[in-house]
Enzyme design. Structure first.
Site, PDB file in Angstrom:
ATOM      1  CE  LYS A  52      -3.769  -2.338   2.395  1.00 18.64           C
ATOM      2  NZ  LYS A  52      -4.447  -2.586   3.678  1.00 18.64           N
ATOM      3  CD  GLN A  96      -3.180  -4.215   6.737  1.00 15.43           C
ATOM      4  OE1 GLN A  96      -3.130  -3.222   6.024  1.00 15.43           O
ATOM      5  NE2 GLN A  96      -3.794  -5.325   6.356  1.00 15.43           N
ATOM      6  CG  ASP A 119      -9.309   0.233   5.120  1.00 13.95           C
ATOM      7  OD1 ASP A 119      -9.082   0.020   3.910  1.00 13.95           O
ATOM      8  OD2 ASP A 119      -8.549  -0.130   6.031  1.00 13.95           O
TER       9      ASP A 119
END
Ligand code: NAP
Length: 282
Positions: A52, A96, A119
């Site tokens: 990412k 994460q 997200d």
């Protein structure tokens, strides 16, 4: 059968995003920013975060990664997330997953302000999606919709079957299909006669987490098959939830693993960051 090229599509999207980050920087005097929090030393998570941040660099997003120890307390983890969130140069924040078991994921994610929830995992954003209103959508299902759009696969009026109902893939996927006028069936571990339900699908999405779980006898001739799985086969090789070699003979379109949904997830994360940054200009 047409192979859906997620890798190539994601590269094209990154090219488009680069133009937008340049324009954003010219207007704002700073780069769009993504803050990443990673807790513990899970090796898969480390790889995802590296991918990412590398992708961020490629499109001109500044990324800052905060690595926290696996034994961090809930309070300390929350403070670290809040500190990153309060930085005005961070347009998006992601934590994460998965987290070490002792941490409360829901409470930690709730520390991310809705406008920085790139997200799309917050209850607010999932709620907006459930009400067919515009919010930030989870990257994996959003990437699948983008692939379908770019391959001109219409969803309206189709029978869409989603196998899996997680909050980050299956559930938002089903809502996106519903919002685009598909007739949607969501399957899970309690579904009876999964085979015959899947066989009705014009569009079949597998988000189960079990290697080669979807066999050819579960797929209708001519179906569009989207494989979200990132699994390991009996030889430890990366594969999907779909038994690709047999299913590809029946599908009209199919995504491979690797090179299908995975790269699109990262591209959509970048897209959500750029969109969050652009909103700060309004
Ligand atoms: P998850 O949270 O474990 O959810 C799996 C879902 O599959 C659950 O809803 C579960 O049902 C259902 N399921 C399990 N066994 C089943 C069975 N025998 N029949 C029908 N349904 C069954 O997984 P996830 O986070 O959604 O991820 C799914 C897969 O996608 C994993 O391989 C993951 O690594 C991959 N993934 C890939 C990306 C990407 O970018 N490519 C992104 C995210 C995830 P219950 O709800 O009843 O337990």
């Amino acid at each position: 059968m047409t192979l859906i090229d997620g890798k190539g599509t994601a590269a094209a999207i990154r090219g488009e995003l680069k133009e937008r980050t340049v324009a954003f920087e010219a207007k704002s005097g700073r780069k769009a920013g993504l803050g990443v929090v990673i807790i513990g030393d899970d090796s898969a998570s480390q790889v995802y975060v590296r991918n990412k941040t590398k992708a961020c660099e490629e499109v001109g997003i500044r990324s800052v990664t905060k690595s926290l120890p696996a034994d961090i307390s809930q309070e300390e983890a929350e403070r670290a997330v809040e500190a990153l969130c309060s930085d005005p140069s961070m347009d998006g924040i992601l934590v994460q997953l998965p987290l070490p078991r002792h941490l409360d994921e829901r409470k930690l994610l709730a520390k991310i302000p809705v406008e920085k929830d790139v997200d799309g995992f917050s209850e607010y954003n999932l709620g907006l999606l459930a009400m067919n209103r515009r919010g930030t959508v989870a990257c994996t299902p959003l990437g699948i919709m983008e692939l379908l759009r770019r391959y001109r696969i219409d969803v309206g009026g189709k029978d869409a079957v989603v196998v899996g109902r997680s909050n980050i893939v299956g559930r938002p996927m089903a809502l996106l299909f519903l919002n685009d006028d598909a007739t949607v069936t969501v399957c899970h571990s309690h579904t009876k006669d999964l085979c015959s339900v899947c066989r009705k699908a014009d569009i079949l999405v597998a988000a189960v987490g079990k290697a080669k779980f979807i066999k050819a006898d579960m797929v209708k001739e001519g179906a569009v098959v989207i494989d979200v799985g990132m699994d390991r086969d009996e030889n430890g090789k990366l594969c999907g939830d779909v038994d690709f070699d047999t299913v590809k003979e029946k599908a009209s379109f199919i995504t491979p693993v690797p090179g299908g949904v995975g790269p699109m997830t990262v591209a959509m994360l970048l897209s959500n960051v750029v969109e969050a940054a652009e909103k700060t200009l309004k």
